[in-house]
Write an enzyme that holds these catalytic residues in place. Structure first.
Site, PDB file in Angstrom:
ATOM      1  N   TYR A 217       0.956  -1.192   0.275  1.00 18.38           N
ATOM      2  CA  TYR A 217       0.057  -0.052   0.326  1.00 18.38           C
ATOM      3  C   TYR A 217       1.090   1.334  -0.113  1.00 18.38           C
ATOM      4  O   TYR A 217       0.599   2.234  -0.723  1.00 18.38           O
ATOM      5  CB  TYR A 217      -0.703   0.002   1.382  1.00 18.38           C
ATOM      6  CG  TYR A 217      -2.199   1.164   1.168  1.00 18.38           C
ATOM      7  CD1 TYR A 217      -3.327   1.202   0.823  1.00 18.38           C
ATOM      8  CD2 TYR A 217      -1.721   1.998   2.381  1.00 18.38           C
ATOM      9  CE1 TYR A 217      -4.519   2.518   0.507  1.00 18.38           C
ATOM     10  CE2 TYR A 217      -2.589   3.446   2.458  1.00 18.38           C
ATOM     11  CZ  TYR A 217      -4.028   3.490   1.248  1.00 18.38           C
ATOM     12  OH  TYR A 217      -4.748   3.776   1.927  1.00 18.38           O
TER      13      TYR A 217
ATOM     14  N   LYS B 207       0.938   4.215  -3.037  1.00 19.50           N
ATOM     15  CA  LYS B 207       0.792   5.505  -2.927  1.00 19.50           C
ATOM     16  C   LYS B 207       1.752   5.984  -2.576  1.00 19.50           C
ATOM     17  O   LYS B 207       1.807   7.444  -2.806  1.00 19.50           O
ATOM     18  CB  LYS B 207      -0.064   5.693  -0.832  1.00 19.50           C
ATOM     19  CG  LYS B 207      -1.276   5.109  -0.697  1.00 19.50           C
ATOM     20  CD  LYS B 207      -2.009   5.327  -1.336  1.00 19.50           C
ATOM     21  CE  LYS B 207      -3.535   4.768  -1.600  1.00 19.50           C
ATOM     22  NZ  LYS B 207      -4.742   5.374  -2.422  1.00 19.50           N
TER      23      LYS B 207
HETATM   24  P1  NAP Z   1     -13.310   2.202   1.291  1.00 16.03           P
HETATM   25  O1  NAP Z   1     -14.460   2.747   1.632  1.00 16.03           O
HETATM   26  O2  NAP Z   1     -12.932   0.765   1.681  1.00 16.03           O
HETATM   27  O3  NAP Z   1     -13.980   2.553  -0.132  1.00 16.03           O
HETATM   28  C1  NAP Z   1     -12.857   2.093  -1.435  1.00 16.03           C
HETATM   29  C2  NAP Z   1     -14.031   2.405  -2.944  1.00 16.03           C
HETATM   30  O4  NAP Z   1     -12.762   2.527  -4.037  1.00 16.03           O
HETATM   31  C3  NAP Z   1     -15.492   1.709  -3.198  1.00 16.03           C
HETATM   32  O5  NAP Z   1     -16.142   2.693  -3.661  1.00 16.03           O
HETATM   33  C4  NAP Z   1     -14.960   0.297  -4.118  1.00 16.03           C
HETATM   34  O6  NAP Z   1     -16.194   0.548  -4.944  1.00 16.03           O
HETATM   35  C5  NAP Z   1     -13.924   1.156  -4.562  1.00 16.03           C
HETATM   36  N1  NAP Z   1     -13.096  -0.022  -5.945  1.00 16.03           N
HETATM   37  C6  NAP Z   1     -12.466  -0.417  -5.120  1.00 16.03           C
HETATM   38  N2  NAP Z   1     -11.629  -1.548  -6.033  1.00 16.03           N
HETATM   39  C7  NAP Z   1     -11.845  -0.689  -7.418  1.00 16.03           C
HETATM   40  C8  NAP Z   1     -11.688  -1.035  -8.620  1.00 16.03           C
HETATM   41  N3  NAP Z   1     -10.862  -2.136  -8.958  1.00 16.03           N
HETATM   42  N4  NAP Z   1     -12.169  -0.311  -9.725  1.00 16.03           N
HETATM   43  C9  NAP Z   1     -13.248   0.482  -9.098  1.00 16.03           C
HETATM   44  N5  NAP Z   1     -13.858   1.297  -7.875  1.00 16.03           N
HETATM   45  C10 NAP Z   1     -13.128   0.650  -6.937  1.00 16.03           C
HETATM   46  O7  NAP Z   1     -12.389   3.054   0.982  1.00 16.03           O
HETATM   47  P2  NAP Z   1     -12.139   4.800   1.769  1.00 16.03           P
HETATM   48  O8  NAP Z   1     -11.570   4.429   2.865  1.00 16.03           O
HETATM   49  O9  NAP Z   1     -13.044   5.547   1.333  1.00 16.03           O
HETATM   50  O10 NAP Z   1     -10.867   5.000   0.378  1.00 16.03           O
HETATM   51  C11 NAP Z   1     -10.209   5.536  -0.438  1.00 16.03           C
HETATM   52  C12 NAP Z   1      -9.193   5.999  -0.969  1.00 16.03           C
HETATM   53  O11 NAP Z   1      -8.810   7.172   0.140  1.00 16.03           O
HETATM   54  C13 NAP Z   1      -8.994   4.884  -1.328  1.00 16.03           C
HETATM   55  O12 NAP Z   1      -7.966   5.378  -2.697  1.00 16.03           O
HETATM   56  C14 NAP Z   1      -7.534   4.843  -0.202  1.00 16.03           C
HETATM   57  O13 NAP Z   1      -6.200   4.423  -0.010  1.00 16.03           O
HETATM   58  C15 NAP Z   1      -7.409   6.393   0.255  1.00 16.03           C
HETATM   59  N6  NAP Z   1      -7.443   6.212   1.847  1.00 16.03           N
HETATM   60  C16 NAP Z   1      -7.985   6.570   3.120  1.00 16.03           C
HETATM   61  C17 NAP Z   1      -7.939   6.542   4.298  1.00 16.03           C
HETATM   62  C18 NAP Z   1      -8.454   6.416   5.588  1.00 16.03           C
HETATM   63  O14 NAP Z   1      -8.155   6.265   6.722  1.00 16.03           O
HETATM   64  N7  NAP Z   1      -9.678   5.172   5.100  1.00 16.03           N
HETATM   65  C19 NAP Z   1      -6.483   6.890   4.140  1.00 16.03           C
HETATM   66  C20 NAP Z   1      -5.816   7.637   3.459  1.00 16.03           C
HETATM   67  C21 NAP Z   1      -6.142   7.482   2.136  1.00 16.03           C
HETATM   68  P3  NAP Z   1     -16.685  -1.250  -4.775  1.00 16.03           P
HETATM   69  O15 NAP Z   1     -17.133  -1.361  -3.106  1.00 16.03           O
HETATM   70  O16 NAP Z   1     -18.568  -0.417  -5.481  1.00 16.03           O
HETATM   71  O17 NAP Z   1     -15.949  -1.570  -5.511  1.00 16.03           O
END
Ligand code: NAP
Length: 248
Positions: A156, A160
């Protein structure tokens, strides 16, 4: 006047979490929204109607961000359906955590494909559209883990960190065409992704956050509104951390 009035935004992975939060905040700011989802079909299908309640046009597309062909079809369909694309938010992402000695090749490859190759797919396809417009804002959702690293998340963190290098390169390549490219690096944000973590791990993270709370999808979305809007028209190639001061 709303900050994104009549702009067209494409957000990947908006069925839940941060992507959904960005879609809602963008719609509140007057943007028309194209968004993708993959496995959360019901949530994806329901989102368009929710967004349209803000008086904007919205359409969901089931599309795998890691597939080059599907990303190209997506950009072409959104261009036809909306007429232009002003903002791209590369948000779709996953984690498959493990210590390196136990990490499988599949865990490494999946995270690289979905987090990193996906931004090559969408950005390469969208630059043709944005170059014709001579304007555009690309926002890549990276992570503070891509800046500082994290034990158990080498795949990851590498994906990133790769997004940050890509962001800077795009700023240099595309600036003369009026296209900006920035990254947003969230810290600990409450979503399904972080919901998998144990209470003990969450408590540990909390002690490291000067603002003493976990972040919300809206905290990240507000930074994206700024980077998508004309308020940031002289900012490109930057990584904006949204982490409650955790990285300070
Ligand atoms: P999440 O709740 O797991 O949501 C992930 C989203 O990505 C879902 O809508 C999922 O869609 C979509 N997705 C996954 N694989 C995909 C694919 N192959 N094609 C299209 N869509 C896909 O995660 P989140 O926490 O909101 O994270 C969103 C972003 O923020 C990510 O890039 C993550 O690395 C980043 N981030 C998150 C955090 C945190 O603390 N949460 C911190 C730093 C960065 P489906 O469910 O419909 O497949």
């Amino acid at each position: 006047m709303k900050l994104l009035q009549d702009k067209v935004a494409l957000i990947t992975g908006a069925s839940k979490g941060i992507g959904r939060g960005i879609a809602i905040q963008f719609a509140k700011q007057g943007a028309n929204i194209a968004f993708t989802y993959l496995s959360s079909i019901e949530q994806g299908e329901a989102l368009a109607a929710e967004l349209e309640a803000f008086g904007i046009k919205a359409k969901g597309y089931r599309s795998d961000a890691s597939s080059t062909l599907q990303a190209e079809e997506l950009i072409s369909n959104v261009s036809v359906d909306f007429g232009r694309i002003d903002i791209l938010v590369n948000n779709a992402g996953i984690t498959k955590d493990n210590l390196l000695m136990r990490m499988t090749e599949e865990q490494w490859d999946d995270v690289m494909r979905i987090n990193l190759k996906s931004i090559f797919n969408t950005t390469r396809a969208i630059t043709k559209v944005m170059m014709k417009q001579r304007s555009g804002s690309i926002i890549n959702i990276t992570s503070i883990v891509g800046i500082k690293g994290n034990a158990g998340q080498s795949n990851y963190a590498a994906s990133k960190a790769g997004m940050i290098g890509f962001t800077k390169s795009m700023a240099l390549e595309l600036g003369s065409r009026g296209i900006r490219c920035n990254a947003v690096a969230p810290g600990f944000i409450e979503t399904e992704m972080t919901g998998k973590l144990s209470e003990e791990v969450v408590k540990g993270w909390l002690t490291t956050i000067p603002l003493k709370r976990v972040g919300t999808a809206d905290d990240v979305a507000n930074a994206c509104v700024f980077l998508g809007s004309e308020m940031s028209s002289y900012i490109t190639g930057q990584t904006l951390t949204v982490c409650g001061g955790m990285l300070t």
